[in-house]
Design an enzyme around this catalytic site. Structure first.
Site, PDB file in Angstrom:
ATOM      1  N   GLU A 161      42.888  44.890  42.315  1.00  0.00           N
ATOM      2  CA  GLU A 161      44.065  44.070  42.621  1.00  0.00           C
ATOM      3  C   GLU A 161      45.056  44.031  41.454  1.00  0.00           C
ATOM      4  O   GLU A 161      45.318  42.969  40.880  1.00  0.00           O
ATOM      5  CB  GLU A 161      43.616  42.653  42.989  1.00  0.00           C
ATOM      6  CG  GLU A 161      42.694  42.647  44.204  1.00  0.00           C
ATOM      7  CD  GLU A 161      42.238  41.261  44.623  1.00  0.00           C
ATOM      8  OE1 GLU A 161      42.153  40.384  43.761  1.00  0.00           O
ATOM      9  OE2 GLU A 161      41.959  41.058  45.814  1.00  0.00           O
TER      10      GLU A 161
ATOM     11  N   GLU B 135      37.666  44.738  50.482  1.00  0.00           N
ATOM     12  CA  GLU B 135      37.282  43.318  50.457  1.00  0.00           C
ATOM     13  C   GLU B 135      37.849  42.652  51.703  1.00  0.00           C
ATOM     14  O   GLU B 135      39.038  42.811  52.004  1.00  0.00           O
ATOM     15  CB  GLU B 135      37.838  42.594  49.232  1.00  0.00           C
ATOM     16  CG  GLU B 135      37.207  42.981  47.926  1.00  0.00           C
ATOM     17  CD  GLU B 135      37.702  42.129  46.759  1.00  0.00           C
ATOM     18  OE1 GLU B 135      38.028  40.939  46.962  1.00  0.00           O
ATOM     19  OE2 GLU B 135      37.778  42.684  45.647  1.00  0.00           O
TER      20      GLU B 135
HETATM   21  C1  BG6 Z   1      39.455  38.925  45.507  1.00  0.00           C
HETATM   22  C2  BG6 Z   1      38.751  39.322  44.240  1.00  0.00           C
HETATM   23  O1  BG6 Z   1      40.789  38.770  45.308  1.00  0.00           O
HETATM   24  O2  BG6 Z   1      39.052  37.712  46.078  1.00  0.00           O
HETATM   25  C3  BG6 Z   1      37.286  38.961  44.220  1.00  0.00           C
HETATM   26  O3  BG6 Z   1      38.896  40.702  44.018  1.00  0.00           O
HETATM   27  C4  BG6 Z   1      37.143  37.518  44.687  1.00  0.00           C
HETATM   28  O4  BG6 Z   1      36.769  39.179  42.939  1.00  0.00           O
HETATM   29  C5  BG6 Z   1      37.665  37.432  46.116  1.00  0.00           C
HETATM   30  O5  BG6 Z   1      35.860  37.006  44.587  1.00  0.00           O
HETATM   31  C6  BG6 Z   1      37.502  36.069  46.756  1.00  0.00           C
HETATM   32  O6  BG6 Z   1      38.098  35.093  45.975  1.00  0.00           O
HETATM   33  P1  BG6 Z   1      37.309  33.789  45.520  1.00  0.00           P
HETATM   34  O7  BG6 Z   1      38.215  33.073  44.650  1.00  0.00           O
HETATM   35  O8  BG6 Z   1      36.971  33.075  46.757  1.00  0.00           O
HETATM   36  O9  BG6 Z   1      36.079  34.295  44.825  1.00  0.00           O
END
Ligand code: BG6
Length: 484
Positions: free
Chosen positions: A188, A382
């Protein structure tokens, strides 16, 4: 149209959120080891979660505590990777996205030789994946750069970081190239603007003689150049390798059809795209350059930078997608949180407990937009739902809400592929519960596998299969056909 036969189904994790063992086997401290769990801070208050000062770093350096620094303990993947990979294999994973902790190889980022123990650990992980025919997809930098480089250089603001990163990448390609075909440079990359310390090691109180905003643009430029050089090396050193770039896909809608709202959402989307534009088209977009001019920002470039960006573009585009957001010209409207970004509440969408708006159609929209704009292979690296899970009296975790979320998103993926999108994989976030990036909570769970640990690190770390484990197993087995 069915998904391709070799579709890469799997999951995604990051070293700093799972490994733990933060000071074991000569690992150095990374920026993630500074992040504290702040129970008193509103989860929507990203500024309070993301702001790191020199004083906080000094305090973290002198503190060997792990209770308040959850990323230091992760879920002990460092010692439990065999058990975890075996569970991923049981779900039928074709791919696992992981990241390498730069500080396991170069504890302070500048050592002449890489740390053998770090290399050995990742080789063992790759061998274990190979045992089950799981394809690794490896991110070189996922929110875990050496803390020492932040302290000494104010992170990526300094050009020196480019060489250090390229050197670290070269070691990775040489040591792990035998096992890894799919690589990603920066997780990201666009997030440098939202959390400059986590992504680029920038500390605001160290911005002397330049503003934080200037620091952000300069750091981004250095990361683009480093990514181009790493892509070049990757191709030279590993035959058949693929280097991707990665975007947080922050799909933004106008809150109404009022032209002012449409304009705001357009600007927001263009701003998001610009990071992929630079890495896929190989040059700064015209509007981005003008934006810098209008802000009075001049990026320090070296003579070869533009040629490097043009010559060594990424082979594929990876992106994360969790939620969509809306923009409005009316400042009085209620805001809700998203992936480290706020937006105006969309009345048509439900939200997670953390306020992230659930929008499966937005994923299809994103896929269509990205295919049309870039026309390169895409992979969703993701996508998932953070939720509070409960172990019921039968010892099980009935996470039907997560199954619903995933089901609706995969349905949209199928439709997008049907419409012609060239998608080669889907690694959901995260197949196993881990430490949240934004809030350092453990209780914000994403996994198909439950990990017995609370926000303060109490628990046995025992792994348990949730209902979604069996559901995802069947999705993979049917190549995305059987979602019920
Ligand atoms: C993404 C990141 O933006 O969001 C991850 O690359 C992150 O590392 C994921 O864990 C979810 O976000 P959060 O804050 O719920 O962990």
């Amino acid at each position: 149209m069915p998904l391709r036969k070799d579709f890469l189904w799997g999951g995604a994790i990051a070293a700093n959120q799972v490994e733990g063992a933060w000071n074991i086997d000569d690992k150095g401290m990374s920026v993630a080891d500074v992040a504290t769990f702040k129970p008193h801070v509103d989860v929507k208050d990203y500024k309070a979660h993301n702001t790191v000062t020199s004083e906080m770093i000094a305090q973290a350096r002198n503190d060997s505590e792990i209770e308040w620094y959850p990323k230091r303990r992760g879920i002990d993947f460092y010692h439990k990777y065999k058990e975890d990979i075996q569970l991923f294999a049981e779900m039928g994973f074709k791919a696992l996205r992981i990241s390498i902790a730069w500080t396991r190889l170069f504890p302070n980022g500048e050592e002449a030789e890489a740390n053998e123990a770090g290399i050995a650990f990742y080789k063992n992980v790759f061998k274990e994946l190979k045992k089950y025919d799981i394809e690794p997809i490896v991110t070189l930098s996922h929110y875990e750069m050496p803390l020492a480089l932040s302290e000494k250089y104010n992170g990526w603001v300094d050009r020196k970081l480019v060489d250090l990163f390229v050197n670290y990448s070269e070691v990775c390609f040489k040591e792990f190239g035998e096992y890894v075909k799919y690589w990603l440079t920066f997780n990201e990359i666009d997030s440098v603007g939202r959390h400059p310390f986590t992504t680029a090691g920038i500390v605001e109180d160290k911005c002397i003689g330049y503003t934080l905003e200037e620091a952000i643009y300069q750091a981004l430029h250095h990361q683009y150049v480093a990514a181009a050089r790493a892509t070049k090396l990757c191709h030279e050193l590993i035959s058949g390798s693929q280097m991707g770039c990665m975007l947080t896909k922050l799909t933004t809608y106008p809150n109404t059809c009022k032209p002012e709202d449409v304009l705001l959402s357009l600007e927001s989307n263009l701003n998001n795209y610009s990071h992929a534009d630079i890495q896929l088209f190989g040059e700064y977009p015209t509007l981005y350059k003008q934006q810098l001019k209008n802000k009075g920002i001049t990026i320090q470039k070296e003579a070869e930078d533009d040629t490097l960006l043009k010559q060594y573009t990424a082979d594929y585009l990876a992106f994360s997608y969790y939620m969509s957001r809306t923009e409005s010209s009316d400042p009085t409207l209620e805001q809700t949180s998203g992936n480290t970004i706020m937006g105006v509440k969309n009345p048509y969408l439900p939200s997670t407990e953390w306020g992230w708006q659930i929008d499966p159609v937005g994923l299809k929209i994103s896929l269509l937009e990205l295919q049309d704009r870039y026309n390169v292979p895409l992979i969703i690296v993701e996508n998932g739902m953070g939720a509070k899970d409960e172990v019921t009296s039968d010892g099980k975790i009935h996470d039907s809400y997560r199954i619903d979320y995933m089901k609706q998103h995969i349905k949209e993926i199928r439709e997008a592929v049907d419409a012609g999108v060239d998608l080669f994989g889907y690694t959901s976030w995260a197949p196993i519960d881990l430490i949240s990036v934004s809030t350092s909570q453990m209780s914000k769970r994403y996994g198909y596998i439950y990990v017995d640990q609370d926000d303060l690190g109490n628990g046995t770390l025992e792994r348990r299969k949730k209902d979604s484990f069996y559901w995802y197993q069947q999705v993979i087995e049917s190549n995305g056909q059987n979602l019920d």
